[in-house]
Every structure is written in structure tokens, then in C-alpha cells.
Design a protein around this motif. Structure first.
Motif, mmCIF file in Angstrom:
data_model
loop_
_atom_site.group_PDB
_atom_site.id
_atom_site.type_symbol
_atom_site.label_atom_id
_atom_site.label_comp_id
_atom_site.label_asym_id
_atom_site.label_seq_id
_atom_site.Cartn_x
_atom_site.Cartn_y
_atom_site.Cartn_z
ATOM 1 N N SER A 34 3.309 2.315 -2.231
ATOM 2 C CA SER A 34 2.611 3.605 -0.971
ATOM 3 C C SER A 34 4.472 4.114 -0.364
ATOM 4 O O SER A 34 3.934 5.131 0.220
ATOM 5 C CB SER A 34 2.321 3.454 -0.113
ATOM 6 N N SER A 67 6.015 10.137 3.121
ATOM 7 C CA SER A 67 5.633 10.532 4.471
ATOM 8 C C SER A 67 4.579 11.564 5.526
ATOM 9 O O SER A 67 4.369 11.144 5.827
ATOM 10 C CB SER A 67 6.760 9.587 5.168
ATOM 11 N N PHE A 68 5.624 12.546 5.445
ATOM 12 C CA PHE A 68 5.021 13.495 7.005
ATOM 13 C C PHE A 68 5.404 14.663 6.482
ATOM 14 O O PHE A 68 6.243 14.622 5.194
ATOM 15 C CB PHE A 68 6.080 13.131 8.180
ATOM 16 N N GLU A 123 2.171 15.089 10.883
ATOM 17 C CA GLU A 123 3.256 13.893 11.287
ATOM 18 C C GLU A 123 3.657 12.436 10.759
ATOM 19 O O GLU A 123 4.080 11.521 10.412
ATOM 20 C CB GLU A 123 3.583 13.458 12.896
ATOM 21 N N LEU A 124 1.946 12.096 10.522
ATOM 22 C CA LEU A 124 1.704 10.567 9.987
ATOM 23 C C LEU A 124 2.080 10.845 8.489
ATOM 24 O O LEU A 124 2.442 9.884 8.046
ATOM 25 C CB LEU A 124 0.236 10.254 9.767
ATOM 26 N N ARG A 127 1.289 8.825 3.608
ATOM 27 C CA ARG A 127 1.860 6.846 3.663
ATOM 28 C C ARG A 127 1.351 6.094 4.911
ATOM 29 O O ARG A 127 1.342 5.374 4.345
ATOM 30 C CB ARG A 127 3.313 7.147 3.409
ATOM 31 N N PHE A 128 1.208 7.281 6.089
ATOM 32 C CA PHE A 128 0.747 5.960 7.257
ATOM 33 C C PHE A 128 -0.291 5.181 6.773
ATOM 34 O O PHE A 128 -0.144 4.170 6.632
ATOM 35 C CB PHE A 128 0.850 6.995 8.179
ATOM 36 N N ARG A 136 -0.268 2.212 4.561
ATOM 37 C CA ARG A 136 0.602 1.169 5.167
ATOM 38 C C ARG A 136 -0.119 0.633 5.545
ATOM 39 O O ARG A 136 0.291 -0.694 5.709
ATOM 40 C CB ARG A 136 1.272 1.738 5.180
ATOM 41 N N LEU A 137 -0.595 1.204 6.428
ATOM 42 C CA LEU A 137 -1.456 0.632 8.025
ATOM 43 C C LEU A 137 -2.340 -0.515 7.094
ATOM 44 O O LEU A 137 -2.780 -1.335 7.663
ATOM 45 C CB LEU A 137 -2.178 1.614 8.780
ATOM 46 N N GLU A 143 -9.389 8.175 8.373
ATOM 47 C CA GLU A 143 -8.307 8.243 8.106
ATOM 48 C C GLU A 143 -8.263 10.229 8.691
ATOM 49 O O GLU A 143 -7.729 10.047 9.189
ATOM 50 C CB GLU A 143 -8.110 8.888 6.604
ATOM 51 N N ARG A 198 -5.770 10.685 11.803
ATOM 52 C CA ARG A 198 -4.875 12.543 11.746
ATOM 53 C C ARG A 198 -4.664 13.296 12.443
ATOM 54 O O ARG A 198 -3.962 13.718 12.790
ATOM 55 C CB ARG A 198 -4.361 12.181 10.026
ATOM 56 N N TRP A 237 -0.655 8.124 20.826
ATOM 57 C CA TRP A 237 -1.613 7.435 21.154
ATOM 58 C C TRP A 237 -2.250 6.844 21.229
ATOM 59 O O TRP A 237 -3.530 6.378 21.443
ATOM 60 C CB TRP A 237 -1.306 5.604 19.820
#
Lengths: 178, 499
Positions: free
Chosen positions: A23, A28-29, A34-35, A38-39, A42-43, B446, B450, B460
Motif C-alpha cells: 500500500s 496517501s491524500f 485528508e485520509l 492509502r489509509f 493500511r488500517l 470506506e 472518508r 475523529w
């Protein structure tokens, strides 16, 4: 120690680590997000590795933590759909070929023939490929009488072709070799 | 929210000969699929789905619901006649169904199975119509954080309940979520894990995974077993009398209620409902000593319950867009493929379709009653199909279905890959159902995650400051960690006792 759980946990951990590494190539963003892409993988891969570690540790301690409901008893595992009374394979003293039991040979035979099917479909077309492959599968599954194999093969191929290609108008692979 | 015009249109739609024909066909295929060991509702529906693409969505979905109901009945038939359930949902039926058949009352047993199944199915449809509408109205307040919470809740229930080992359930679920990330990123439009292959740009169609993990894996399991043909008892064709049926009505009503409630919980399928209903029927019975020796109540209870789970599972599916079982996951996916958006909006956007599904389910129960009783004398013949032809035929249908989905040979090869993966998972006791549900819910999870974080500028706490989302997420976490806490506590208690 539950060796199956430990080994499968290690393999799953390796898969999780591989996906995490893979990944790194995903951007990435972005300006609005913002996430980024990739986030999430990875999570999930981190959680995957944690669950795998849980399996390794509980397997090492020989514990099976069953699922269940809050306020209820231990979860009932859903019974398998197949007839549980039929054993997974012939008895261990049954005839073996190259050290493999007949059931294992049938299993590998099925996988190999199916793989061949996916390769020859575009080469010789749906009907010839199905005739060859279905005959092989019927024989591997334990029917050796030639007439029955022939009739079964023609019957299954004809029914599937008529139903799906002729009636539902589905496009089936045609031969590219001839 | 109830629209009379939409109800009228839906009724006319369902009663049209075209829809009725496919409903009857669906129930018929379902009965046959249920009788055949290894072919469950999820496999049956995923195999016919590619061939319904030309149909109007309501007709196709009604056909699938008919198949699902018929399959629950068929599983009980095999349980009674050969002492092995054709589908998991019929497992509890064999305790009393088989002894009845051995006493020469096979016709009565099959008649009770059919009547109880049809009643359970019909009653759950009424309850579905009553519960789904207010639940959907409530769910209309949901936004991205709540949808994320609902998705996590669905996954946590499935991962924690339908498994012998909670970590294996979690791994299967997470594997499904990883597969979802293959393809084009829904926000940036950039490729993820596509390895340069154009076939993967749209992601992996979960139907491909499903056909592989369920149908091909089942073929491989059956291929490995010795070629043993099930022995079918010669049976009487005498059906239950009206007096006997009347005596069973309290059991049927109670079991239907149980099935309906259990069905609404994601992960708790027909087999769990059937076992609970069987235990309750024994507890309430005037003759508990007859259970296990051919009790008619012992046959009626699990069959009414397992068919009632269908209506129950449709509640979260229609109202929240969360499937409750493998079969419900395929129905949900079919709705997405038809361009529908399952969830609370569907009640306002597609009222005719929703009411058509309600009527389709109700009429499907009647179809099952008539078809089941008519076919009873001939059902045993299906079990005489020799295994080599059966598994070869299923292989042929599975590959044909894979070809019908996208027409790409790449997908046909993927079916085989996922078939081998499904076989390995079954042998190692990793449950495949959570993986499929994760595949269906993964996109929603997902994108909601997001979207929620874009809404909250990356804060968060948004998931815990909104009350509905906070409650659902807490229940999800509790349901996943509860078995682990329970195990730790029970071990400590055992240690203390030993000390």
C-alpha cells in the motif's frame, strides 16, 4: 499447541504485512480527502495482522475462543452443508498413488482440469472445451462406464448451452484456434 | 410514508403472469437446491443472478426470494429422508424428521415441513412489512458517521457469531475488506492494487468471489469425498391431517416469532433460529419426551423458524442496507447491480419495488405451500442424481455464471482462484460468510468513513459525538470483544475454583 491455527496465523500475518508494504504505492491524500486511498487498506492490514497475532497466540496456548452474543451463551457454529457422515477421504489404508490418498488425488485432479478449462475455453470454444472437461470431471469423480460418461457429458453440455446461450442469449467463448 | 397507489401497482406487478412464473420457478429451483447437499441459498442465488440481468429488478428479486424460501424447505426434506440436512438451515429438522420417516410417516413429516415452512415465511413477511417501514423512517436521519457505524456493527456481529474461533471470523472479515480495496479508489479515481491489469480497474466483482468461495469450494469438498450415494427410504405419501396441523399452530406461531427476531440480527442465520426454536418447542411441549423420537412439534418448530428468518433478514437489508446472512448479501448485491440503493431511501425512491418484494414474499409462501405439497411424492428422486454428474453440473453452471457476469476470461480464472481459497478456508475452519458480507459492506464502510471525516474536517470524535453512531459503534465493539472477555473471565473462575 494447535499447530494448524499457529501456522495459518503466521501465513495470515505475512499476508497482512505484504499488503501493508504494497500500500506504500497508493497515493496517501488529495486536496479534498485528508485520509486518501492509502489509509483504509493500511488500517485493514494492521487489523489483519493483529487478528493473525491473536490466532497465533491462542493457537500456541491451545485456546479456541468461540463467537457468541452478548447476554447469550457461546455461539453455535453453523453446521456444514454437506453430509457429515461421509468421510473426507477413503480410509488411510486405501490404495494410494505416489503417496497421495484417492480423495486428495481427486481434489488435485478437479483443480487441474478446471485450470485447463479456463485456458482452453478461448482456444477451442465453449462446446468442445466443455465436452472434454466435463467428461474428465465425471471420470475423476468416480464414474468410469464409457456410455454413461458420454451421455452425462453430452447431456450437461447440451442443457447448459441450450439454457444459457440459446434461451438467455448469453455470449459463450468461441474458438480462436481454428 | 405508505402510498396506496404504489401498493396497488406493486400488487398488479406481482400478480402478472410474467412475475408469477419466475416466482414459481425460483421456489422450484430453491427446493431442488435445498434438497441437494451443499447447495445453499447463497450459492443458488449467486448462480442464477447473472441470468436475471435482462429481467425487471422486481421480478428478478422476487425470483431470488422465492429461491431462498424454497431452499429452506428443501434442506428439511433431505434431513427427514436421509438423516443429513441438504442445507444448514435443515440441521435441527433431522432430530425428529428422520425418526418420523423411519416410522413410515415420511409423507406426514414432509407435509409438516412444507406447511410450517410456508407459515413461517408468510408470518415473517407480515412482521417485515410492520417493522421495516418505521425502521426505515428512523434511519432516514442517518448520515455518513451512522452508515459507517451500521457497517461496522453488521461486520462485528457476523465475525463474532458465525464462527468457531473469533479470530478466524475476524480474519475472514478483514480479508473481505482488503479485497474491496482492489480497483479504483472511489474518491481520487486512482488505481489501487491493480498490478497494471485493466481487468482489476473496476475491482473484483463480489459475485465472482461468491461463486468461487461457495460453489466451486463445495465442488472441491465433494470431489474429495468418496463417491457414496445417499440411501433414500421408501416412504408413505400420507399427508398430515387438519387436526394434526391445528395442534401444531401454537408451535408454528411461536417458532416463526423466534425465527423473525433471530433473522434480524446480522450473522444469525436459519440454522441458529432453528435450533433455538427446537429447544423452545421442547420446553413448551406437553410431550417433551417425544422429542428426538419423531415428534411432530420437533419437525414444525425448526422449519417454521428457519423460513421466518428470511423476512427477518430482509428488515435490516431493506431498512438499513445491511445484509443479515450470506443469501441476504447476494440479494443486497443484486439490488446494487440493478442500480438500486438499498437503505432507508429505497422506501421513498422505489416504493413500488419495496411493496412488490413484500407481496412477492407473501405470495411466495403460498406458492411454496402448493408446490411443496404437490411435489412431496417426487422429491426423493432428486437425491438419486449420482454425485459425479451433480458436481460436474454445478461446476458447469458456476463457470457459465462467471462468464455471464463480465464476459471476461480473467474473471473465470478468478472464480477458480477463489474456489481454491474457499476450499482452504473451509478445511482450516475460516468461515466464508463474514468475508462475503465484508465484500458487500466494505465499499459503504470506506466511503462513509472518508466522507464523515471530510464532513468533520478530519475530527475523529464525529463518530462518538453523534448519539446514534456512538451507540451502534459501542454495541459493535462490545459484540466483538464480548466472547474474548467471557473466555478470560471463565478461565479465571476455573483457576480460582481449582485453587
Amino acid at each position: 499447541m494447535n499447530r494448524t491455527n499457529v501456522l495459518s496465523g503466521i501465513v495470515c500475518f505475512a499476508i497482512g504485512a505484504f499488503v501493508f508494504w504494497l500500500s506504500a504505492d497508493v497515493p496517501s491524500f488529495t486536496a479534498t480527502d485528508e485520509l486518501g486511498g492509502r489509509f483504509f487498506p493500511r488500517l485493514i492490514s494492521v487489523l489483519f495482522m493483529l487478528a493473525s497475532l491473536g490466532l497465533v497466540i491462542t493457537g500456541w496456548m491451545n485456546i479456541e475462543i468461540q463467537g457468541g452474543q452478548v447476554g447469550g451463551g457461546k455461539g453455535k457454529s453453523v453446521p456444514r452443508d454437506e453430509d457429515e457422515r461421509v468421510p473426507d477421504d477413503e480410509p488411510s489404508d486405501a490404495l494410494t498413488i505416489g503417496g497421495m490418498r484417492p480423495g486428495t488425488l481427486r481434489l488435485f485432479g478437479f483443480i487441474a482440469v478446471m485450470a485447463v478449462y479456463t485456458m482452453i475455453l478461448p482456444l477451442i470454444g465453449y462446446i468442445p472445451a466443455s465436452l472434454v472437461v466435463f467428461a474428465a470431471l465425471i471420470m475423476i469423480a468416480g464414474e468410469y462406464r464409457p456410455l454413461r460418461v458420454l451421455l452425462g457429458t453430452i447431456g450437461i453440455t447440451a442443457v447448459l448451452y441450450l439454457l444459457f446461450a440459446a434461451i438467455f442469449g448469453m455470449n459463450v467463448p468461441t474458438a480462436s484456434l481454428f | 410514508m405508505i402510498e396506496v397507489a404504489a401498493i396497488g401497482e406493486a400488487l398488479l406487478n406481482v400478480l402478472s403472469p410474467y412475475t408469477l412464473f419466475f416466482l414459481v420457478l425460483g421456489v422450484f429451483i430453491g427446493i431442488i437446491a435445498g434438497i441437494l447437499p451443499g447447495i445453499n441459498g447463497a450459492i443458488g442465488i449467486s448462480l442464477i443472478l447473472p441470468f436475471t440481468f435482462g429481467m425487471p429488478p422486481a421480478t428478478a428479486l422476487i425470483m431470488m426470494l422465492g429461491l431462498w424460501g424454497g431452499q429452506n424447505f428443501g434442506g428439511g426434506v433431505t434431513a427427514a429422508l436421509v438423516h443429513a440436512p441438504g442445507a444448514a438451515s435443515g440441521a435441527a429438522t433431522l432430530f425428529d424428521g428422520y425418526p418420523m420417516a423411519q416410522k413410515g410417516q415420511a409423507g406426514k413429516a414432509l407435509g409438516i415441513i412444507c406447511i410450517s415452512s410456508a407459515f413461517g415465511w408468510f408470518l415473517s413477511t407480515i412482521l417485515l412489512a410492520v417493522i421495516a417501514l418505521p425502521l426505515a423512517a428512523f434511519a432516514l436521519r442517518f448520515s455518513a458517521p451512522e452508515y459507517f457505524a451500521v457497517g461496522i456493527f453488521g461486520l462485528s456481529m457476523v465475525a463474532s457469531m458465525a464462527t468457531k474461533n473469533i479470530f478466524k471470523g475476524a480474519i475472514a472479515t478483514l480479508m473481505g475488506l482488503l479485497i474491496v480495496t482492489i480497483g479504483t479508489d472511489p474518491f481520487s479515481g486512482l488505481p489501487r492494487f491493480t498490478f497494471g491489469r485493466f481487468e482489476l480497474m473496476d475491482g473484483i466483482n463480489f459475485l465472482i468471489v461468491m461463486i468461487g468461495v461457495f460453489a466451486i469450494a463445495e465442488v472441491l469438498v465433494q470431489a474429495q469425498k468418496p463417491n457414496v450415494q445417499a440411501k433414500v427410504q421408501a416412504f408413505s405419501r400420507e399427508l398430515p391431517t387438519w387436526k394434526e396441523v391445528r395442534a401444531l399452530l401454537p408451535t408454528i406461531f411461536r417458532s416463526s416469532g423466534i425465527g423473525m427476531l433471530v433473522g434480524t440480527a446480522p450473522g444469525a442465520g436459519g440454522s441458529i433460529a432453528a435450533f433455538i426454536a427446537y429447544n423452545e418447542a421442547k420446553r413448551f411441549s406437553k410431550h417433551p419426551e417425544d422429542f428426538g423420537h419423531g415428534s411432530q412439534e420437533g419437525v414444525a418448530a425448526p422449519e417454521a423458524a428457519n423460513n421466518a428468518t428470511e423476512g427477518g433478514a430482509m428488515v435490516p437489508l431493506l431498512a438499513l442496507g445491511v445484509p443479515g446472512s450470506g443469501a441476504a448479501a447476494v440479494i443486497l448485491a443484486s439490488m446494487i447491480l440493478y442500480g438500486l440503493r438499498p437503505g432507508p431511501q429505497i422506501f421513498t425512491e422505489q416504493p413500488v419495488l419495496v411493496y412488490s418484494l413484500f407481496f412477492g414474499l407473501a405470495i411466495g409462501a403460498v406458492v411454496l405451500l402448493v408446490l411443496g405439497l404437490l411435489l412431496t411424492p417426487y422429491l426423493a428422486l432428486v437425491m438419486r442424481i449420482p454425485k459425479p454428474y451433480l458436481i460436474t453440473g454445478v461446476t458447469g453452471i458456476a463457470f457459465m455464471a462467471a462468464m455471464a457476469i463480465t464476459g471476461l476470461l480473467f474473471d473465470v480464472r478468478l472464480v477458480l482462484f477463489f474456489g481454491v481459497l474457499g476450499y482452504v478456508m473451509r478445511k482450516l475452519d475460516f468461515p466464508p460468510a463474514p468475508m462475503i458480507l465484508a465484500l458487500v459492506l466494505g465499499f459503504m464502510i470506506e466511503t462513509s468513513l472518508r466522507r464523515a471525516l471530510i464532513m468533520s474536517d478530519g475530527d475523529w470524535t464525529v463518530f462518538f459525538t453523534r448519539p446514534i453512531s456512538a451507540v451502534i459503534l459501542c454495541v459493535a465493539l462490545l459484540s466483538f470483544f464480548y466472547p474474548i472477555i467471557r473466555e478470560v473471565v471463565s478461565r479465571q473462575r476455573a483457576k480460582r475454583r481449582q485453587a
